[in-house]
Design a protein around this motif. Sequence first.
Motif, PDB file in Angstrom:
ATOM      1  N   ALA A 234       0.770  -1.077   0.179  1.00  0.00           N
ATOM      2  CA  ALA A 234       0.147   0.044   0.180  1.00  0.00           C
ATOM      3  C   ALA A 234       1.051   1.093   0.147  1.00  0.00           C
ATOM      4  CB  ALA A 234      -0.878   0.121   1.300  1.00  0.00           C
ATOM      5  N   GLY A 235       0.552   2.163  -1.031  1.00  0.00           N
ATOM      6  CA  GLY A 235       1.140   3.410  -0.959  1.00  0.00           C
ATOM      7  C   GLY A 235       2.617   3.222  -1.700  1.00  0.00           C
ATOM      8  N   ASN A 236       3.685   4.255  -1.579  1.00  0.00           N
ATOM      9  CA  ASN A 236       4.809   4.386  -2.466  1.00  0.00           C
ATOM     10  C   ASN A 236       4.708   4.546  -3.670  1.00  0.00           C
ATOM     11  OD1 ASN A 236       7.483   4.765  -1.603  1.00  0.00           O
ATOM     12  ND2 ASN A 236       8.135   2.661  -1.815  1.00  0.00           N
ATOM     13  N   ILE A 237       4.514   3.303  -4.482  1.00  0.00           N
ATOM     14  CA  ILE A 237       4.227   3.448  -5.717  1.00  0.00           C
ATOM     15  C   ILE A 237       2.821   2.451  -6.453  1.00  0.00           C
ATOM     16  CG2 ILE A 237       6.660   3.975  -6.444  1.00  0.00           C
ATOM     17  CD1 ILE A 237       6.569   1.017  -7.383  1.00  0.00           C
ATOM     18  N   TRP A 238       2.127   2.992  -7.399  1.00  0.00           N
ATOM     19  CA  TRP A 238       1.419   1.932  -8.000  1.00  0.00           C
ATOM     20  C   TRP A 238       2.114   0.787  -8.708  1.00  0.00           C
ATOM     21  CZ3 TRP A 238      -3.884   1.963  -7.945  1.00  0.00           C
ATOM     22  CH2 TRP A 238      -4.515   3.018  -7.447  1.00  0.00           C
ATOM     23  N   GLU A 239       1.284  -0.300  -8.703  1.00  0.00           N
ATOM     24  CA  GLU A 239       2.308  -1.558  -9.227  1.00  0.00           C
ATOM     25  C   GLU A 239       1.508  -2.211 -10.370  1.00  0.00           C
ATOM     26  OE1 GLU A 239       3.218  -4.239  -6.092  1.00  0.00           O
ATOM     27  OE2 GLU A 239       3.538  -2.733  -4.574  1.00  0.00           O
ATOM     28  N   TRP A 240       2.076  -2.156 -11.552  1.00  0.00           N
ATOM     29  CA  TRP A 240       1.493  -2.628 -12.617  1.00  0.00           C
ATOM     30  C   TRP A 240       1.101  -4.326 -12.516  1.00  0.00           C
ATOM     31  CZ3 TRP A 240       0.046   0.284 -16.574  1.00  0.00           C
ATOM     32  CH2 TRP A 240       0.713   1.456 -16.970  1.00  0.00           C
ATOM     33  N   THR A 241       0.044  -4.615 -12.847  1.00  0.00           N
ATOM     34  CA  THR A 241      -0.232  -6.169 -12.929  1.00  0.00           C
ATOM     35  C   THR A 241      -0.516  -6.468 -14.376  1.00  0.00           C
ATOM     36  OG1 THR A 241      -2.800  -5.873 -13.081  1.00  0.00           O
ATOM     37  CG2 THR A 241      -1.686  -5.668 -10.889  1.00  0.00           C
ATOM     38  N   SER A 242      -0.623  -7.738 -14.512  1.00  0.00           N
ATOM     39  CA  SER A 242      -0.801  -8.272 -15.781  1.00  0.00           C
ATOM     40  C   SER A 242      -1.917  -8.064 -16.749  1.00  0.00           C
ATOM     41  CB  SER A 242      -0.132  -9.661 -15.818  1.00  0.00           C
ATOM     42  OG  SER A 242      -1.237 -10.533 -15.049  1.00  0.00           O
ATOM     43  N   ASP A 243      -3.166  -7.714 -15.916  1.00  0.00           N
ATOM     44  CA  ASP A 243      -4.647  -7.710 -16.123  1.00  0.00           C
ATOM     45  C   ASP A 243      -4.808  -6.463 -17.027  1.00  0.00           C
ATOM     46  OD1 ASP A 243      -4.723 -10.282 -15.037  1.00  0.00           O
ATOM     47  OD2 ASP A 243      -5.608  -9.573 -13.239  1.00  0.00           O
ATOM     48  N   PRO A 244      -5.785  -6.623 -17.802  1.00  0.00           N
ATOM     49  CA  PRO A 244      -6.513  -5.366 -18.377  1.00  0.00           C
ATOM     50  C   PRO A 244      -7.297  -4.781 -17.490  1.00  0.00           C
ATOM     51  CG  PRO A 244      -7.401  -7.327 -19.318  1.00  0.00           C
ATOM     52  CD  PRO A 244      -6.325  -7.917 -18.485  1.00  0.00           C
ATOM     53  N   PHE A 245      -7.467  -3.224 -17.572  1.00  0.00           N
ATOM     54  CA  PHE A 245      -8.192  -2.641 -16.692  1.00  0.00           C
ATOM     55  C   PHE A 245      -9.768  -2.797 -17.293  1.00  0.00           C
ATOM     56  CE2 PHE A 245     -10.991   0.778 -15.562  1.00  0.00           C
ATOM     57  CZ  PHE A 245     -10.543   0.990 -14.107  1.00  0.00           C
ATOM     58  N   ARG A 246     -10.702  -3.317 -16.557  1.00  0.00           N
ATOM     59  CA  ARG A 246     -12.186  -3.419 -16.735  1.00  0.00           C
ATOM     60  C   ARG A 246     -13.032  -3.385 -15.553  1.00  0.00           C
ATOM     61  NH1 ARG A 246     -15.248  -9.246 -18.120  1.00  0.00           N
ATOM     62  NH2 ARG A 246     -17.432  -8.320 -18.241  1.00  0.00           N
ATOM     63  N   VAL A 247     -14.304  -2.395 -15.833  1.00  0.00           N
ATOM     64  CA  VAL A 247     -15.066  -2.250 -14.599  1.00  0.00           C
ATOM     65  C   VAL A 247     -16.246  -3.141 -14.954  1.00  0.00           C
ATOM     66  CG1 VAL A 247     -16.768  -0.560 -13.568  1.00  0.00           C
ATOM     67  CG2 VAL A 247     -14.444   0.004 -14.578  1.00  0.00           C
ATOM     68  N   ARG A 248     -16.549  -3.947 -13.904  1.00  0.00           N
ATOM     69  CA  ARG A 248     -17.330  -4.924 -13.799  1.00  0.00           C
ATOM     70  C   ARG A 248     -18.793  -4.280 -13.234  1.00  0.00           C
ATOM     71  NH1 ARG A 248     -15.382 -10.090 -14.787  1.00  0.00           N
ATOM     72  NH2 ARG A 248     -12.896 -10.222 -14.732  1.00  0.00           N
ATOM     73  N   SER A 249     -19.447  -3.777 -14.334  1.00  0.00           N
ATOM     74  CA  SER A 249     -20.869  -3.120 -13.737  1.00  0.00           C
ATOM     75  C   SER A 249     -21.539  -3.022 -15.145  1.00  0.00           C
ATOM     76  CB  SER A 249     -20.531  -1.859 -13.177  1.00  0.00           C
ATOM     77  OG  SER A 249     -21.818  -0.941 -12.899  1.00  0.00           O
ATOM     78  N   LEU A 250     -22.573  -2.722 -15.029  1.00  0.00           N
ATOM     79  CA  LEU A 250     -23.774  -2.493 -16.169  1.00  0.00           C
ATOM     80  C   LEU A 250     -24.135  -1.253 -16.107  1.00  0.00           C
ATOM     81  CD1 LEU A 250     -25.955  -6.088 -15.931  1.00  0.00           C
ATOM     82  CD2 LEU A 250     -23.944  -5.397 -17.561  1.00  0.00           C
TER      83      LEU A 250
END
Length: 317
Positions: A234-250
């Motif tokens: 938590a904090g310091n820097i944002w960490e890249w992940t392997s996943d695409p960004f997606r919002v799961r909502s309608l």
Amino acid sequence: MNGCCSAVSRNNGNEGSGEAAKISSRGKAGEVIAVKGGETFVGTNDPVIAVDGEGPERRVTVNDFFLEAETVTVARFAEFVEATGYVTEAEKFGCAAVFMGLLNDRELAANNVAGTPWWGRVDGAIWKAPEGPGSSIEDRMDHPVTQVSWNDAMAFAYWVGGRLPTEAEWEHAARGGNRRRRYPWGDEEPTDAKVFCNIWQGRFPHQNTLADGFFGTAPARSFTPTGDGFYNLAGNIWEWTSDPFRVRSLTRQAKIRNEQAKKSADKLLKGGSFLCHKSYCYRYRIAARMGLSPDSASSNTGFRIAYDVRPGERRAG
């Protein structure tokens, strides 16, 4: 782009549920902690920033995996560049995003980012000159590398024989398995007086009281680690992940955001950064998330490496 504790050293072969392992001889790999897989969950049913897609909570299954105890440091990234001649995307573009408060000369910023005037585009801002011309990494070799894109992180991961973690793996490790907690250290809320990690204290973006001892990034091994031995989830820097960004909502808002994310091929980041504050960017919670295009680079983005458990290796637990 978004937007004084003890440094603790651990031997994870003897403490917590983590199990020390050396995966790669490249990049001066530090502690690599074995994480037991199984059924876990991602997100929350009590989202704070719904537009980011924090909810709903969903159950997933992850395999056993290894995750490095700390984010990749400037020193490790420098070794990668020296060994391979790699050129980062910020170097190719000739500029990157810099938090204006870090600049000694604000005239270096060619322009501010719309809607977030505390961010500026700085020509010559790269991983080894994070604030542009005249800045240096000499006193930050043990800090997380910044000004690296998702594509840069993927190149480093390939070099060390690892990969970026998925969102599910990242959250699973941050929660210490399947325990339900809001932050990597538990449920106690950080305040401007009581700190657990490197985030903003004071009135963002005009005043930082430096209660945590840092204005920008902190060393990768700062603050008390989680029970399993992970630093600065938590904090310091944002960490890249392997996943695409997606919002799961309608919702209509989610549809618009997903269309934007698909158009720019946004990737998912976790953990928040030194710029987060509850009043502005309450994203240092485990369920919080953010999406950026894979060529983005800024003062507060970096990464840590995950590894698959290969046949013959001891598994967690």
